[in-house]
Design a protein around this motif. Structure first.
Motif, PDB file in Angstrom:
ATOM      1  N   LYS A   1     -44.488 179.146  25.448  1.00  0.00           N
ATOM      2  CA  LYS A   1     -43.995 179.233  26.814  1.00  0.00           C
ATOM      3  C   LYS A   1     -45.152 179.354  27.798  1.00  0.00           C
ATOM      4  O   LYS A   1     -46.260 179.736  27.446  1.00  0.00           O
ATOM      5  CB  LYS A   1     -43.079 180.455  26.950  1.00  0.00           C
ATOM      6  N   THR A   2     -44.834 179.091  29.029  1.00  0.00           N
ATOM      7  CA  THR A   2     -45.844 179.193  30.077  1.00  0.00           C
ATOM      8  C   THR A   2     -46.365 180.623  30.187  1.00  0.00           C
ATOM      9  O   THR A   2     -45.672 181.567  29.820  1.00  0.00           O
ATOM     10  CB  THR A   2     -45.262 178.771  31.435  1.00  0.00           C
TER      11      THR A   2
ATOM     12  N   GLU B   1     -37.329 172.576  28.773  1.00  0.00           N
ATOM     13  CA  GLU B   1     -38.787 172.465  28.692  1.00  0.00           C
ATOM     14  C   GLU B   1     -39.274 171.318  27.837  1.00  0.00           C
ATOM     15  O   GLU B   1     -40.412 170.877  27.952  1.00  0.00           O
ATOM     16  CB  GLU B   1     -39.372 173.764  28.135  1.00  0.00           C
ATOM     17  N   ASN B   2     -38.410 170.881  26.917  1.00  0.00           N
ATOM     18  CA  ASN B   2     -38.871 169.824  26.022  1.00  0.00           C
ATOM     19  C   ASN B   2     -37.688 168.970  25.578  1.00  0.00           C
ATOM     20  O   ASN B   2     -36.540 169.262  25.910  1.00  0.00           O
ATOM     21  CB  ASN B   2     -39.608 170.411  24.814  1.00  0.00           C
TER      22      ASN B   2
ATOM     23  N   CYS C   1     -52.232 170.777  22.505  1.00  0.00           N
ATOM     24  CA  CYS C   1     -51.406 169.641  22.928  1.00  0.00           C
ATOM     25  C   CYS C   1     -52.170 168.650  23.805  1.00  0.00           C
ATOM     26  O   CYS C   1     -51.756 167.496  23.936  1.00  0.00           O
ATOM     27  CB  CYS C   1     -50.183 170.136  23.711  1.00  0.00           C
TER      28      CYS C   1
ATOM     29  N   HIS D   1     -42.838 167.231  26.078  1.00  0.00           N
ATOM     30  CA  HIS D   1     -42.758 168.261  27.120  1.00  0.00           C
ATOM     31  C   HIS D   1     -42.222 167.639  28.399  1.00  0.00           C
ATOM     32  O   HIS D   1     -42.574 166.509  28.746  1.00  0.00           O
ATOM     33  CB  HIS D   1     -44.131 168.871  27.392  1.00  0.00           C
TER      34      HIS D   1
ATOM     35  N   LYS E   1     -46.861 170.022  31.427  1.00  0.00           N
ATOM     36  CA  LYS E   1     -47.127 169.281  30.202  1.00  0.00           C
ATOM     37  C   LYS E   1     -48.579 168.816  30.224  1.00  0.00           C
ATOM     38  O   LYS E   1     -49.192 168.785  31.287  1.00  0.00           O
ATOM     39  CB  LYS E   1     -46.175 168.083  30.090  1.00  0.00           C
TER      40      LYS E   1
ATOM     41  N   HIS F   1     -48.174 174.364  31.316  1.00  0.00           N
ATOM     42  CA  HIS F   1     -48.112 174.552  29.866  1.00  0.00           C
ATOM     43  C   HIS F   1     -49.481 175.037  29.425  1.00  0.00           C
ATOM     44  O   HIS F   1     -50.492 174.439  29.798  1.00  0.00           O
ATOM     45  CB  HIS F   1     -47.755 173.234  29.171  1.00  0.00           C
TER      46      HIS F   1
ATOM     47  N   LEU G   1     -46.821 173.834  20.185  1.00  0.00           N
ATOM     48  CA  LEU G   1     -46.106 172.886  21.057  1.00  0.00           C
ATOM     49  C   LEU G   1     -45.039 173.586  21.887  1.00  0.00           C
ATOM     50  O   LEU G   1     -44.782 173.231  23.025  1.00  0.00           O
ATOM     51  CB  LEU G   1     -45.408 171.826  20.191  1.00  0.00           C
ATOM     52  N   LEU G   2     -44.414 174.590  21.236  1.00  0.00           N
ATOM     53  CA  LEU G   2     -43.235 175.206  21.843  1.00  0.00           C
ATOM     54  C   LEU G   2     -43.554 176.480  22.615  1.00  0.00           C
ATOM     55  O   LEU G   2     -42.653 177.173  23.060  1.00  0.00           O
ATOM     56  CB  LEU G   2     -42.207 175.514  20.745  1.00  0.00           C
TER      57      LEU G   2
END
Lengths: 754, 352, 194
Positions: free
Chosen positions: B116-117, B203-204, B166, B193, B270, B161, B113-114
């Motif tokens: 990074k791009t 970001e979230n 997700c 997100h 997201k 993302h 979930l966390l």
């Protein structure tokens, strides 16, 4: 699935050479490799080792104006920082070319930056972690000038040479007249991207000085040449340099030529009086260690009404750096293959703010073949002919231009065998007409593979000992092609022994110079030297025996002897002979040594055109809506002289065909033209094929008996697999979709009908 | 990599306390964070290692039929959990289409979930990036942006993302359970997100120091088990991030769609769920036209953020394909090439 | 086909020194972890929390069979088994695997007997330069333990796609994994029967 590689019938067994060659031995170094015992350069860890980490420039042109040396020095564990302000001195000016192949290098001698990734500092520390962080803390500042990395802002020029010393322009016939006489003219432009070798093993070195003796553990494709170069840089006698390179984790050309980072690490080791290890990061392999330069090619073909090629005009603009020359000799790919009344292959250079390109697996042949084989497909289509039929119609029976005969050319058999195994006959001519049972578009395409058979001067030594052992030595290089195995097989064959019966030493510069492992010429070059050295050793043995009344071979001098299983026997009566060892024991000699320096017979080189050939057939499946492409089948049939070890040769062809797949569909460096930086300098976004990308490969070994290339009949197999394959896949994509993509690699959006 | 203090948390509370300190970062599977630290993108003063927190490693089936996935459950463990894969097949397929087997063995649910791009300008500390360094600019905007966002982007950031996991989670109304200093709370994944707006660095929805402890998929999401697919278009057959992806699910009764779900991946910062597209399918009979229509709705707001207009049409087609594949029925076995459009056809035998 | 051993050129043996001179924030750090590596229990004093499992193996424990290809989880060359599962050791901080069982390529063979996967790689020529090979083999061992591929070549290809081979030995690799899977199935059956 059959694993019985050894029962290959296509590799015609030869009686000419006897014992060992032709057998599909497993790799002799395989045991070390599958157990993790094979030592690559960075696996070495001498006492007192310090770690070096390079810092690369993040601009493509300008100057370094500042670096935070203090912050980096303060980092715990950092020992020394080399920058242009504390540059090591070199006996050879790095900005001068090092003959024969050395490029101009950047060794911190000034603050200028001429490409992104150029070394601008080296940090040495007690640990890798400390050196890595020290390097990061330098945070260089720059005075930046505009980066020139495009066809538009690069500087075009007329090169003096292309590739390694090749003429920039080659022609035969009257081109204008041939075009004038043509009924159809097909012309198109093609482009190929910057590609990076990306050997799995990053460039590394462990450098250790003892007074003015230098020992280097490094992956190196050209041991002797490199020793000479390092000796000049560091002003020491060449015999003081030892390079150990028992295994290379891939080379593909990028480990054949001197590069800056390794030299900096050697200099650091000298200064610090400690051994130093440097291994580039993956990202750092996109700059100072060469790449395949971009090309922009134009192919114009004149055709007669019945589909005969009358004229070929192949032009390439090949990118090089702003300060040195290595130009993809792409247009030369058109020289040896198809018969045409007239041909002109010519090159322009384009200066960009990039690291100097270099030879990368099939330099010129790969990028040129990519364009040529698509162009041929387009020409066949224009003439309404099947692509194979078209190629056969324009088959060159002798070398185009020179008219010289080929030393051997079983290309017709390659076409035949490949087409048969692939099922080419079933191919409908029109594109977008085949679908599989699931509705995926299916396309079939083909390409011709060709590669020259160069040889390099090489030396070897064979020692036959009175204790029955045999030692064979040459400074060969195994970067995966299988030198440890194939060269030993050739050496053993000359002696009439099995490969496991000889002690084979290789991979160290102190051994006789085996030349460069490149150009697909290593097996032929070093192999010939080994073969001759063995024969020379046997000749000495034979002379002793023939003159020894106590020997069963006494007086056999005129008749001749042959080696059989550790014995010398009379050629006319193999039951009469004796063991090598017995000859020496009786003569009270501990050993005899045969040495050889080898090169191709100049007369043959003059008289014959020498190439390996092949035909590659590709099937792709394409999702009609989504453009997802998969190469579902590749069949290549190759004729490359005598096959020493079919298992290894097949692997070379598979590898080449996978490189062709990569060229056609995957790999390309993306440069941000504002900064000149490669923005996908990794392995996540610089795509090379993964296992799932190549579900079905087949390599057919077409026999070729070539007495002219060299006395062992060996051509070369390392690079040819890429050529032909790129075009075959691109042509298959066209056949599947009707979309002709001329810019490589082919992307999803290129074939989407939007 | 900068030097950091290493703290091994032995309880969630300890992790929360340590994680709330300035410069602290939570370390779980490490497949993203350690990489970012190597690139200098992340420079934590303290690493809080939570990998010992056994309570976060469980997959719990709750009495109401929903499932709580501990944030430390490894991607592969979740994907290969038989009951889970049967109940939420497109989640399993998404997981298995991501990264490599090795990475899936290490990467955790919470970390996914966390993550990074993958925007190359975000990863390159020499580039301007508002997400990494607020106010520095966005080099992607005029740069190499072929694979960047086509939905929900702003002039400040056009990153996407990269998660596969997700995407079906968003389609299935998953809930993210988090614990912070102030206690625990739940965040619906759709609001977890955030789109970049003028603050791409945010970001979230996590507050400073909050820890993701679990992801819950509601029981009613299992209604889609018979008709769901995750598809992922890639530039090589495997081990690549999505060009575009889509999670599609539906409930079909008596030949009509009772309910439908559609979420797109790799098109925005997201997972991009389109409730409008979903609504357009309700009560309809499954058909190519209907799915084309619904996919069109999902992409209605799309616009290129750069040289990536093709992604809009591609996403539309992939969405339609995913819907069509879902309507045809979830494959009885996980396709040999999970998520591959090549596996949307019957059987696995893409290659003899 | 017999496996032939052969001699390498004489390379002087190299002593390994483990560096002990790092300080963290000015304070000498001593982070101790326990690992069982290839069956040997070890206590390792780490001077630096940044050390990855890969660099620990390679630079401090002389286990250099595990290779560094990208250091970013993008190639698979560094694959080892941690508690029986294949992972990328380059993205694993050594501190985080305290207490784990680590198996590297050096720990696979039993005495002189190769692990079936190793033998199959040799026989199928699932290698060329050999640099990605330890990672490929460890990945294959992990794959077989996971039991998700059965004997399906397509599943093997997919599940081996986290290991990049630039030489292009994929055909041999896939064949080797299939051979090893088959062998493993046979062995299991025999074991079950016994």
């Amino acid at each position: 699935m059959s694993l019985d590689h050894s029962s290959d019938t296509s590799a015609r067994p030869t009686t000419r050479y006897g014992s060992n060659s032709g057998q599909a031995l497993t790799r002799r170094d395989g045991l070390l490799k599958v157990t993790g015992q094979a030592t690559y350069a960075a696996d070495n860890h001498p006492a007192q080792l310090a770690y070096a980490v390079m810092v690369g420039a993040t601009i493509a042109r300008g100057h370094v104006t500042a670096m935070d040396v203090e912050a980096a020095s303060r980092h715990p564990g950092v020992i020394e920082i080399f920058t242009p302000d504390s540059a090591p001195h070199f006996a050879h000016d790095p900005d001068e070319k090092m003959p024969p192949f050395g490029f101009r290098l950047e060794l911190l001698q000034n603050h200028s930056v001429r490409y992104a990734g150029q070394p601008i500092a080296l940090v040495v520390a007690e640990t890798l972690e400390a050196a890595t962080e020290g390097a990061r803390l330098l945070k260089p500042a720059y005075e930046t000038e505009e980066a020139r990395t495009t066809l538009d802002n690069g500087v075009e020029f007329d090169p003096k040479a292309v590739g390694v010393g090749g003429p920039p322009s080659t022609s035969h016939g009257d081109l204008d007249a041939a075009f004038a006489a043509s009924e159809t003219i097909v012309e198109a432009e093609y482009s190929t991207p910057a590609q990076y070798h990306n050997a799995m093993e990053p460039h590394a070195v462990v450098a250790e000085w003892t007074d003015d003796h230098l020992t280097l553990d490094m992956p190196n494709q050209a041991l002797a040449m490199s020793c000479a170069s390092y000796a000049r840089y560091f002003d020491i006698p060449v015999e003081n340099v030892v390079i150990r390179s028992p295994f290379l984790g891939g080379g593909f050309g990028s480990k054949a030529i001197l590069n800056g980072p390794q030299i900096l690490a050697i200099a650091a080791a000298r200064k610090l009086k400690r051994p130093v290890k440097l291994a580039l990061t993956r990202a750092q392999m996109y700059g100072p260690v060469g790449h395949r330069g971009q090309t922009w090619q134009t192919l114009r073909m004149g055709l007669s009404g019945n589909g005969r090629l009358k004229a070929i005009h192949h032009r390439s603009i090949s990118a090089t750096s702003s300060f040195d020359d290595f130009l993809e000799p792409a247009a030369n790919a058109s020289l040896p293959l198809y018969a045409a009344d007239a041909l002109l292959a010519e090159h322009k250079g384009l200066r960009l703010d990039i690291g100097t390109p270099g030879p990368m697996r099939a330099p010129g042949e790969a990028s040129g073949s990519a364009a040529l084989e698509v162009a041929i497909d387009e020409a066949a289509e224009a003439c309404g002919l099947d692509p194979l039929e078209f190629r056969l119609l324009n088959y060159a029976e002798s070398e185009p231009g020179s008219g010289r005969p080929f030393s051997s050319k079983a290309l017709r058999e390659c076409y035949e065998r490949g087409a048969e195994v692939f099922g080419w006959k079933q191919r409908p001519r029109a594109p977008r007409t085949m679908q599989d049972e699931n509705g995926l578009l299916v396309g079939w395409g083909m390409g011709t593979a060709v590669f020259p058979c160069p040889m390099f001067p090489a030396q070897a030594r064979t020692t036959v000992r009175a204790d029955g052992s045999v030692l064979v030595e040459t400074g060969g290089v195994d970067m995966g092609q299988g030198a440890w195995t194939a060269l030993a097989q050739i050496a053993a064959e000359a002696l009439g022994l099995e490969a496991h019966e000889i002690e084979f030493r290789s991979g160290v510069s102190t051994l006789p110079d085996a030349g460069v492992a490149g150009g697909s010429g290593h097996t032929a070059s070093a192999g010939l030297a080994l073969s001759k050295a063995g024969l020379n050793a046997l000749a000495k043995l034979a002379e002793i025996a023939a003159n020894d009344p106590a020997s069963p071979l006494f007086g056999a001098g005129n008749i001749g002897v042959v080696p059989r299983g550790g014995r010398l026997v009379r050629r006319d009566d193999e039951s009469r002979g004796e063991r090598f060892a017995d000859i020496l024991i009786r003569a009270k000699q501990s050993e005899v040594t045969g040495e050889a320096k080898s090169m191709r017979e100049p007369e043959n080189a003059e008289k014959f055109a020498m190439y390996s050939h092949g035909a590659v057939f590709a099937e792709v499946k394409v999702d009609p809506d989504l453009g997802q492409i998969r190469t579902t089948r590749l069949v290549g049939a190759f004729a490359a002289g005598r096959v020493i070890n079919p298992r290894l040769v097949r692997s070379q062809y598979y590898g080449g065909m996978i490189w062709g797949t990569s060229f056609a569909l995957h790999e390309a460096a993306f440069i941000d033209h504002r900064t000149g930086r490669v923005m996908n300098a990794d392995l996540a976004e610089y795509h090379v094929p993964v296992n799932a990308d190549v579900p079905s490969l087949e390599a057919i070994l077409v026999a070729e008996d070539d007495p002219y290339v060299n006395s062992i009949g060996v051509k070369g197999v390392g690079e040819i697999g890429i050529t032909g394959t790129v075009g075959a896949i691109a042509n298959a994509v066209w056949h599947a979709t009707g979309m002709r993509v001329r810019n490589f690699p082919i992307h999803i959006e290129d074939i989407l009908v939007l | 990599m900068n030097l950091f203090d290493y703290v091994r948390a032995s309880s969630v509370d300890e992790a929360v306390a340590a994680g709330a300190k300035p410069g602290a970062r939570i370390l779980a599977g490490g497949t993203n964070l350690v990489d970012l630290m190597k690139m200098g993108v992340a420079e934590p003063a303290t690493l809080v290692d939570i990998t010992r927190l056994e309570e976060l490693k469980r997959i719990n089936w709750l009495s109401d039929g929903s499932v709580r996935i501990g944030s430390l459950v490894r991607n592969s463990d979740l994907a290969y959990e038989t009951h889970f894969a049967k109940t939420f097949p497109m989640v399993a397929e998404a997981l298995l289409s991501g990264a490599s087997a090795q990475l899936r063995n290490a990467a955790t649910a919470g970390g996914n979930l966390l993550q990074k791009t993958r925007c190359s300008y975000y990863q390159d500390v020499a580039s301007a990036c508002n997400r990494r360094n607020a106010g520095s600019g966005c080099d992607a905007r005029q740069g190499l942006n072929r694979l960047h966002a086509v939905l929900g982007w702003s002039d400040h950031c056009i990153a996407t993302h990269p998660s596969d996991f997700c995407v079906p989670l968003a389609a299935l109304d998953a809930v993210v359970e988090v614990t912070g200093k102030g206690g625990s709370r739940e965040i619906p994944i759709e609001s977890f997100h955030l789109l970049p707006g003028d603050q791409p660095g945010k970001e979230n929805a996590l507050e400073e120091g909050e820890l993701v402890t679990a992801i819950r998929i509601p029981a009613d999401a299992s209604r889609f088990a018979a008709h769901s697919r995750y598809l992922k278009l890639r530039e090589r057959t495997s081990y690549a991030f999505a060009v575009v992806s889509a999670a599609a699910a539906m409930m079909i009764e008596d030949g009509r769609i009772l309910e439908a779900r559609l979420t797109l991946g790799a098109v925005a910062a997201k997972p991009w769920r389109s409730r409008e597209a979903e609504a357009a399918m309700i009560g309809q009979m499954p058909s190519k036209d209907l799915f084309d229509h619904a996919a069109g709705i999902a992409l209605r707001e799309a616009s290129p953020s750069g040289n990536n207009a093709f992604k809009i049409e591609l996403a539309r087609r992939l969405a339609a394909r995913a819907l069509s594949a879902a309507s045809a029925g979830t494959p009885t076995a996980m396709p040999a090439l999970p998520g591959s459009p090549l596996s949307t056809f019957s059987g696995d035998a893409h290659v003899a | 086909m017999a496996i032939q051993k052969f001699k390498l050129p004489d390379i002087p043996s190299i002593a390994v020194q483990i560096s002990t001179s790092l300080f963290l924030n000015g304070v000498r750090m001593s982070l101790s972890i326990s690992l069982t590596i290839n069956g040997d229990a070890r206590t390792i004093v780490l001077e630096d929390p940044r050390v990855t499992l890969l660099d620990l193996l390679r630079e401090r424990l002389q286990l250099t069979g595990t290779k560094k290809g990208c250091d970013r989880g993008q190639c698979g060359a560094c694959t080892v088994l941690v508690d029986g599962r294949r992972i990328n050791s380059c993205l694993t901080l050594a501190m985080t695997v305290d207490g784990a069982h680590v198996t590297t390529i050096e720990g696979l063979a039993t005495g002189d007997e190769l692990h079936p996967v190793q033998a199959a790689f040799l026989e199928c020529d699932g290698l060329q330069c050999g640099y990605c090979t330890p990672g490929q083999i460890m990945s294959a061992v992990g794959l077989i333990a996971e039991g998700q591929a059965a004997g399906d070549p397509e599943r093997v290809r997919e599940l081996m796609s986290g290991n990049i081979c630039r030489c292009g030995a994929y055909k041999g690799i896939t064949e080797a994994v299939l051979v090893a899977i088959e062998k493993d199935a046979t062995t299991s059956k025999e074991r079950d029967a016994a």
